[in-house]
Design an enzyme around this catalytic site. Structure first.
Site, PDB file in Angstrom:
ATOM      1  N   ASP A 126       0.967  -1.161   0.147  1.00 50.33           N
ATOM      2  CA  ASP A 126      -0.022   0.002  -0.104  1.00 50.33           C
ATOM      3  C   ASP A 126       0.861   1.245  -0.076  1.00 50.33           C
ATOM      4  O   ASP A 126       1.951   1.186  -0.637  1.00 50.33           O
ATOM      5  CB  ASP A 126      -0.807   0.058   1.122  1.00 50.33           C
ATOM      6  CG  ASP A 126      -2.328   0.677   0.882  1.00 50.33           C
ATOM      7  OD1 ASP A 126      -2.222   1.758   0.852  1.00 50.33           O
ATOM      8  OD2 ASP A 126      -3.453   0.016   0.937  1.00 50.33           O
ATOM      9  N   HIS A 164      -3.625   6.064   3.327  1.00 51.79           N
ATOM     10  CA  HIS A 164      -4.588   4.886   2.896  1.00 51.79           C
ATOM     11  C   HIS A 164      -3.950   3.639   3.750  1.00 51.79           C
ATOM     12  O   HIS A 164      -4.757   2.888   4.039  1.00 51.79           O
ATOM     13  CB  HIS A 164      -4.415   4.858   1.683  1.00 51.79           C
ATOM     14  CG  HIS A 164      -5.327   4.000   0.759  1.00 51.79           C
ATOM     15  ND1 HIS A 164      -4.683   2.575   0.738  1.00 51.79           N
ATOM     16  CD2 HIS A 164      -6.615   3.948   0.285  1.00 51.79           C
ATOM     17  CE1 HIS A 164      -5.708   1.885   0.148  1.00 51.79           C
ATOM     18  NE2 HIS A 164      -7.017   2.612  -0.244  1.00 51.79           N
ATOM     19  N   SER A 217     -11.454  -0.544  -0.994  1.00 53.49           N
ATOM     20  CA  SER A 217     -10.137  -0.510  -0.311  1.00 53.49           C
ATOM     21  C   SER A 217     -10.383  -0.640   1.352  1.00 53.49           C
ATOM     22  O   SER A 217      -9.638  -1.193   2.123  1.00 53.49           O
ATOM     23  CB  SER A 217      -9.300   0.844  -0.360  1.00 53.49           C
ATOM     24  OG  SER A 217      -8.688   0.815  -1.664  1.00 53.49           O
TER      25      SER A 217
END
Length: 475
Positions: free
Chosen positions: A227, A261, A416
């Site tokens: 990620d 994220h 996600s």
């Protein structure tokens, strides 16, 4: 001359408006601005500014009216372009080559042959040749910059399974239109995020997370989060449970999570407050820095994780990202699965059926692809659907850790956010089984499907499995 001057002004406006967009793709410093009004105010200021300058320069109200009309048309055309950051973009001259299974004994010989072909090529200019070599389990390949003459010879080589152009990858999430939050105190599981309530109840709208503490995934259970990196010092990962593993992004500013994220995804997997498996470890594998990434970078990070896993029955890899379909990525996931390593992936945020073709990694048959639902178990319009979805999980306004400081959290949406609920559940279930037969990749996938709540996902889409993630506690 007047029209030429006006066009120069319009070009300047477009540039300034583009630079005002608060995304890491345009300006890292603007990440500090969390309110969407920042873009609106900046754009309005530039519109007023250029209209006033138009009048002062041309001394004509007709030119002001023309300027205003052109501005409206220009902005209307420009804003949709800004939203297409997630569209795959081929990278000229860059390729990924995957060798056929069983080609390992001749791998080094093949690489030597490629270097020789590249060196001899008469059409070679700035191409650098082989830039990255991939080798994990029975997966072997390489990426680099090659001219067409060299690529033609590589395609014809019997050792080669596929040749594909390198392309952009993106994260599968949406930021909310609200300011970030800061955690002011501990959140008890009596008031847990709705996503944890959802996976621990058959009925919707619970904020109690009910789980077996034996599934906390202590004793080395680990998620590899491929990620943006992880804020490893975040309070959610107390006890040093979040560690940096590998940075695959060339010339990255740092090994830190610059976007948030990866920290959010990791918090859902293993955070003390927001996590499914609350004592698991998370390893940061960084493949994004500030903006988009590429197939070759994602593949490099993924294969690092595969090679780093020593106990597949205590591990899982999470890929909350997406890009164009890649034979190399899909083949790598298949090789990992054959070795007992499970990869949980986001189904994607294109709002389309898998019947119409998905990109990687969701297109890999051996990946566990997760679609998103909201608090009422309704599939949101952005979530991909169809036969390619293996299971559904919470993915709308999901609260988890964020990267701005060690107490931050944010509510974000996307597939996600759905994927890490399932990745955390995999570690939870493997922990309950003690890493035994239940930890085998096929057994844990079967268990996830067996436990899922059937028939409750609304508007799942034609051909989609109707199975919602559940941890099996009986509530």
């Amino acid at each position: 001359m007047m029209v030429e001057r006006l066009m120069v002004d319009l070009i300047c406006l477009g540039q300034r408006a583009w630079e005002c967009i608060p995304t890491p793709l345009r300006n890292k410093e603007l990440c500090k601005y969390k309110s969407p009004s920042f873009l609106t105010h900046s754009l309005c200021f530039e519109v007023i500014n250029i209209i006033l300058r138009s009048y002062l320069r041309y001394k004509s109200y007709d030119m002001v009216r023309i300027t205003y009309i052109l501005l409206c048309v220009g902005i209307a055309l420009a804003l949709p372009v800004a939203k297409r950051d997630n569209a795959p973009v081929p990278i000229a001259g860059k390729y990924i080559i995957t060798l056929r299974p069983g080609a390992a004994p001749s791998f080094e010989t093949h690489l030597s042959w490629v270097r020789d072909v590249h060196t001899r090529s008469l059409s070679r200019r700035d191409e650098s040749g082989i830039e990255k070599v991939y080798s994990a389990l029975d997966f072997h390949g390489y990426a680099g910059s090659f001219d067409e003459e060299t690529i033609a010879q590589i395609r014809a080589n019997p050792d080669v399974s596929s040749v594909e152009q390198d392309q952009t990858f993106h994260l599968t999430y949406h930021l909310p239109s609200q300011p970030r939050h800061r955690q002011t105190g501990l959140t008890t599981q009596k008031d847990a995020p709705w996503g944890l309530g959802s996976i621990s109840h058959r009925a919707p709208n619970s904020t109690d997370y009910i789980y077996d503490s034996r599934g906390d995934a202590v004793d080395g259970y680990t998620a590899y989060v491929v990620d943006t990196g992880i804020r490893t010092t975040h309070n959610e990962f107390e006890g040093g449970r979040a560690i940096f593993g590998y940075n695959a992004y060339p010339d990255a500013d740092s090994d830190e999570d610059n976007i948030g994220h990866g920290t959010h995804v990791s918090g859902t997997i293993a955070g003390k407050t927001y996590g499914v498996a609350k004592k698991a470890r998370v390893v940061a594998v960084k493949v994004f820095d500030w903006g988009s990434s590429t197939t070759s970078i994602v593949l490099d990070g993924y294969l690092w994780a595969v090679n780093n896993i020593t106990t597949p029955a205590k591990s899982v890899i999470n890929l909350s990202l997406g890009g164009p379909q890649s034979d190399a990525v899909d083949s790598a996931i298949a090789a990992a699965y054959s070795a007992g390593i499970l990869t949980v992936v986001a189904a994607g945020n294109d709002g389309r059926s898998s019947d119409n073709g998905w990109g990687s990694p969701a297109s890999a048959p051996e990946a566990l692809a997760v679609g998103a639902v909201d608090v009422e178990n309704v599939r949101p319009s952005f979530s991909n659907w169809g036969p390619g979805v293996d299971i559904w999980a919470p993915g709308v306004m999901v609260r988890s850790a964020w990267n701005w400081d060690d107490g931050d959290y944010l509510e974000v949406e996307g597939t996600s956010m759905a994927s890490p609920h399932v990745a955390g559940l995999v570690l939870y279930l493997r922990s309950l089984e003690g890493g035994g037969q239940g930890g085998l990749v096929g057994a844990v996938v079967d268990k996830v499907r067996e436990l899922g709540t059937k028939g409750v996902v609304k508007e799942a889409g034609r051909g989609s499995v109707n199975l919602l993630t559940y941890n099996g506690n009986g509530a």
